[in-house]
Design a protein around this motif. Sequence first.
Motif, mmCIF file in Angstrom:
data_model
loop_
_atom_site.group_PDB
_atom_site.id
_atom_site.type_symbol
_atom_site.label_atom_id
_atom_site.label_comp_id
_atom_site.label_asym_id
_atom_site.label_seq_id
_atom_site.Cartn_x
_atom_site.Cartn_y
_atom_site.Cartn_z
ATOM 1 N N THR A 12 -4.737 23.253 30.961
ATOM 2 C CA THR A 12 -4.362 24.271 29.978
ATOM 3 C C THR A 12 -4.797 25.634 30.505
ATOM 4 N N TYR A 13 -4.360 26.682 29.852
ATOM 5 C CA TYR A 13 -4.855 28.017 30.183
ATOM 6 C C TYR A 13 -6.341 28.085 29.844
ATOM 7 N N LYS A 33 -8.522 29.675 28.055
ATOM 8 C CA LYS A 33 -8.881 30.558 26.942
ATOM 9 C C LYS A 33 -9.204 29.710 25.713
ATOM 10 N N PRO A 34 -10.044 30.262 24.812
ATOM 11 C CA PRO A 34 -10.452 29.466 23.646
ATOM 12 C C PRO A 34 -9.236 28.922 22.895
ATOM 13 N N GLY A 35 -9.290 27.673 22.510
ATOM 14 C CA GLY A 35 -8.248 27.116 21.661
ATOM 15 C C GLY A 35 -7.083 26.475 22.396
ATOM 16 N N SER A 36 -7.028 26.596 23.736
ATOM 17 C CA SER A 36 -5.858 26.050 24.431
ATOM 18 C C SER A 36 -5.868 24.516 24.447
ATOM 19 N N LEU A 37 -7.042 23.908 24.598
ATOM 20 C CA LEU A 37 -7.125 22.450 24.514
ATOM 21 C C LEU A 37 -6.775 21.988 23.102
ATOM 22 N N TYR A 38 -7.282 22.755 22.135
ATOM 23 C CA TYR A 38 -7.033 22.441 20.726
ATOM 24 C C TYR A 38 -5.538 22.380 20.422
ATOM 25 N N LYS A 39 -4.783 23.309 21.005
ATOM 26 C CA LYS A 39 -3.327 23.350 20.764
ATOM 27 C C LYS A 39 -2.646 22.100 21.323
ATOM 28 N N ILE A 40 -3.128 21.615 22.473
ATOM 29 C CA ILE A 40 -2.543 20.395 23.052
ATOM 30 C C ILE A 40 -2.890 19.180 22.173
ATOM 31 N N LEU A 41 -4.136 19.133 21.709
ATOM 32 C CA LEU A 41 -4.535 17.986 20.879
ATOM 33 C C LEU A 41 -3.787 17.980 19.547
ATOM 34 N N ALA A 42 -3.349 19.171 19.120
ATOM 35 C CA ALA A 42 -2.559 19.267 17.884
ATOM 36 C C ALA A 42 -1.270 18.448 18.016
ATOM 37 N N PHE A 74 -0.123 22.160 33.834
ATOM 38 C CA PHE A 74 0.048 21.075 34.795
ATOM 39 C C PHE A 74 0.107 19.777 34.009
ATOM 40 N N PHE A 75 0.970 18.844 34.427
ATOM 41 C CA PHE A 75 1.096 17.582 33.706
ATOM 42 C C PHE A 75 1.403 16.458 34.684
ATOM 43 N N LYS A 76 0.738 15.320 34.508
ATOM 44 C CA LYS A 76 1.016 14.158 35.356
ATOM 45 C C LYS A 76 0.873 12.885 34.519
#
Lengths: 271, 271
Positions: A193-194, A196-205, A257-259
């Motif tokens: 993820t990028y 910055k704060p919250g970017s992991l959170y957006k993916i988990l959403a 990035f995605f795999k």
Amino acid sequence: MKVAYLGPVGSYSYEAAKRYFDKDQELVACDTIDDVFEAVEENEVEFGVVPVENSIEGSVSTTLDYLLKSQVYIEKEIILKVEHYLCAKEEKKQILTIASHPQAFSQCHDYLRKNFKQAKLIQVSSTSYAARLCAEGEVDGAICSPFAAEQNNLKILAGPINQDNNYTRFFVITKSPNFKKGDKNKTSIIFSTYDKPGSLYKILAIFNLYDLNLTKIESRPAKTNLGEYVFFVDIEGFVDEEDVSDALKVVQRKSTFFKLLGSYSVILPDE
Amino acid sequence: MKVAYLGPVGSYSYEAAKRYFDKDQELVACDTIDDVFEAVEENEVEFGVVPVENSIEGSVSTTLDYLLKSQVYIEKEIILKVEHYLCAKEEKKQILTIASHPQAFSQCHDYLRKNFKQAKLIQVSSTSYAARLCAEGEVDGAICSPFAAEQNNLKILAGPINQDNNYTRFFVITKSPNFKKGDKNKTSIIFSTYDKPGSLYKILAIFNLYDLNLTKIESRPAKTNLGEYVFFVDIEGFVDEEDVSDALKVVQRKSTFFKLLGSYSVILPDE
């Protein structure tokens, strides 16, 4: 058909390989996790068996790093119960030196402190190598699996002597993404993820939206720029399920990035 | 004042301890990570130094398990750059046997394949032990840190010979929660959530709300009931900052288990 595994003969990876493959396969021992991945990538073998979590034989991080950079897929997950036994060549001989892997000593700490406080502990690189040293008479005892004891004609003196119920996860890896569905399925991905704060959170959403359960999440430095991370995530379910495949499409679109590492079923330990 | 560390002398933990503590402290070598934690818990020493991530000397998971179950706090984080060198007693002697930790061999794989394809690689439990074996004449060469080479009067023949820029994180642990703020601060917590889809997501929503950046997240089995997980999370910031302290209060209220491991500053490697 050849199968590479993290050796030597009698190692937990060998035991895992024996659980999945039948007798006709030729098992090839490798010295390191690197060698297993290379043998698969260079088509020297069709499959590889490597420890991936809570192993006492090698670093999980080595396996994760290779899953990130290699062109291999996960074919199967095998879970083994790790139980340590005190073994020796003869039953009555006094035990003054004991060989094992540092983590096995660690897991048998209470037993050793109580029963072999005076014994000299010899740290070696694997429990199966400890068993071999004991068979060769280099040490009086070895802490290893019953499997390694049998392979080296050692007698079991005591055990299981470890404190916790320990499990080790192994992956069977292969070059062709030939995903097979079973009873209990998982799908493993890596994404970035990028920073910055919250970017992991957006993916988990996204996983939350599609009602998917994460069974594992682990961050590791991406080794590209400092502060960039890759996430290793295991989710319950198989790629042919709509929730899984739809969620993965969105995650792929929203990550840098995605795999897809694989969609596979799990072999649980005999209880 | 005494400081326990994962030995032997010359190990990366020793080097980390030397970076943080001044000369007046008595450094006590321990054989295992368990012993370091026990020495701190039983007041035999005031501080302990243990590897926590990407170590080549011991299992990260052992450290994480002890952070979960012990009554200790994180006082400081120390990051060391891990560089491997080929070392020997004399400069010209032919190198036929090389000792090192399996992960060090792994990290120096390309160099060894190119330059020492015929050499026998002896896997031992730590790079510092490899250096000692080399000093004792048991092997021709050792792959270890310059620090371990110096401690054992070995000459550096080549290096750094490892592929990646590798870093190892260490924690200084202590029994008294005496958190000290520095330039770059982190706060580490452990929490558990209910085992149902979206429960981790709900906790991460709290960090998102308070604009906190997670620098690490790792799930591990709770070892209580199967399927229960604990999460190890590091966030940027110190506990005296309002966003940090408010977020932690809410996380504590919304999780099934919560533990503050510490709020501490970081010592970065010299570049």
